[in-house]
Write an enzyme that holds these catalytic residues in place. Structure first.
Site, mmCIF file in Angstrom:
data_model
loop_
_atom_site.group_PDB
_atom_site.id
_atom_site.type_symbol
_atom_site.label_atom_id
_atom_site.label_comp_id
_atom_site.label_asym_id
_atom_site.label_seq_id
_atom_site.Cartn_x
_atom_site.Cartn_y
_atom_site.Cartn_z
ATOM 1 N N VAL A 105 -3.511 10.397 -4.798
ATOM 2 C CA VAL A 105 -3.634 10.128 -6.605
ATOM 3 C C VAL A 105 -4.521 11.787 -6.304
ATOM 4 C CG1 VAL A 105 -6.044 9.799 -8.186
ATOM 5 C CG2 VAL A 105 -4.564 7.972 -6.757
ATOM 6 N N SER A 139 4.481 6.966 -10.907
ATOM 7 C CA SER A 139 3.650 7.959 -10.118
ATOM 8 C C SER A 139 2.988 9.059 -11.151
ATOM 9 C CB SER A 139 4.185 7.828 -8.911
ATOM 10 O OG SER A 139 4.266 6.683 -7.889
ATOM 11 N N PRO A 140 2.837 8.145 -11.705
ATOM 12 C CA PRO A 140 2.577 10.141 -13.030
ATOM 13 C C PRO A 140 1.320 10.856 -12.349
ATOM 14 C CG PRO A 140 1.969 7.686 -13.803
ATOM 15 C CD PRO A 140 2.974 7.199 -13.001
ATOM 16 N N TYR A 149 9.611 -5.114 -4.872
ATOM 17 C CA TYR A 149 7.533 -4.852 -5.022
ATOM 18 C C TYR A 149 6.998 -6.081 -4.879
ATOM 19 C CZ TYR A 149 8.600 -0.916 -8.305
ATOM 20 O OH TYR A 149 8.763 0.184 -9.077
ATOM 21 N N GLY A 176 3.513 14.728 -4.633
ATOM 22 C CA GLY A 176 4.017 14.426 -3.148
ATOM 23 C C GLY A 176 4.358 12.677 -3.647
#
Length: 321
Positions: free
Chosen positions: A241, A231-232, A66, A236
């Site tokens: 978002v 990534s809730p 990250y 895709g």
């Protein structure tokens, strides 16, 4: 695995906790994803971390890639080095195994080296949880087991898990491990719900009926492995978002209606939708905004009705047979 009766309350918000993967480790149902923490400066990072801790959101999720070259871990570690007392107030998780643009590497040498690097960058002597970051098809499970045992015996990692793995991959790994896998980090949300649709559209010739993950949802429930939903709020593979997106007008309409009913934001309702599933998932947030963390925490205290849950599922473009 079930929700603990314990809650953490701050400013009217109650943050539920779960037992991670059936282990003794109680963790908040909403975790803090640190993939973008290097967008903040040192002072901003410290303020954000302290704010999350005040909310009871004391589970911080990292990965050695990250920020590029471990930049996110390094910034986080700078805060801990300046304020070492914060470490005892938090649960730290990181991931390893990706060599960006080159390969995946689950060799014993790489895992141990990666953990040593993360520990140094994070300014801590141990990790609460280590996940293998995506599957490595050249994995030798015996090597992984040796790495895990070495790290655990040295007091450097308490618990182990995986990310983006299917049931067979976990079962192959678990066969050789002396430690139970406690988590599988998987993308999940209303607009990325194939693990749900595959179970609902059984025996149908529909797109949703395609089993893309080997039944990972049911496998994790059977074996007390916590699904960590990453990534809730995305659709895709980092497509964008969906909240406020013109691509999802019906989904936003339904979420906004339900949000108005509960007197919360759309972000809180999505959080509540994920945590409503009886798999007792842990949601990994990705925001670096304190106000949005407040919204996420408020969502952990809402229990949607069955009808509300299905309304959101259908509004995202999913179907019921």
């Amino acid at each position: 695995m079930s929700f603990s009766q314990q809650t953490i309350q701050k400013g009217g918000c109650k943050l539920k906790t779960i037992q991670l993967g059936g282990s003794p480790l109680a963790v908040p149902a909403a975790a803090v994803g640190c993939m973008r923490i290097n967008q903040l400066d040192a002072a901003g990072a410290e303020h954000f971390i302290r704010h999350c801790l005040d909310l009871g959101a004391n589970f911080f999720d990292h990965a050695d890639i990250y920020g590029g070259g471990g930049a996110c871990e390094s910034l986080f570690g700078d805060v801990l080095r300046q304020h070492p007392g914060l470490r005892d107030k938090m649960i730290l998780q990181t991931k390893c195994g990706i060599v960006p643009g080159v390969m995946f590497d689950f060799s014993k040498e790489h895992i141990i080296s990666a953990v040593e690097g993360s520990l140094q960058r994070l300014g801590t002597s141990y990790l609460d949880v280590l996940l293998l970051h995506r599957p490595d098809t050249l994995m030798e499970p015996e090597e992984v087991a040796e790495a895990f045992e070495s790290l655990h015996a040295a007091g450097k990692v308490r618990y182990f898990g995986v990310s983006n793995q299917n049931p067979w991959q976990m079962q192959l790994l678990q066969k050789h491990l002396g430690h139970k896998l406690v988590a599988d980090q998987l993308q999940f949300g209303p607009a990325h719900a194939s693990m749900i649709s595959a179970g609902l559209e059984v025996n149908m010739a529909t797109d949703g009926a395609v089993n893309r993950d080997g039944g990972v949802l049911e496998y994790c429930r059977l074996h007390d492995i916590t699904i960590q939903a990453w990534s809730p709020f995305q659709y895709g593979f980092f497509g964008g978002v969906y909240l406020g997106s013109e691509k999802y007008p019906e989904l936003n309409k339904v979420i906004d209606e339900i949000a108005e009913k509960y007197g919360v934001t759309n972000t809180a309702i999505v959080t509540a939708w994920i945590l409503r599933h009886p798999a007792r998932m842990q949601m990994i947030s990705g925001t670096m905004k304190e106000s949005r963390m407040d919204e996420i925490v408020s969502g952990t205290g809402i229990t949607l009705t069955r009808e509300e849950w299905y309304r959101i599922y259908l509004a995202a473009g999913n179907i019921l047979p």
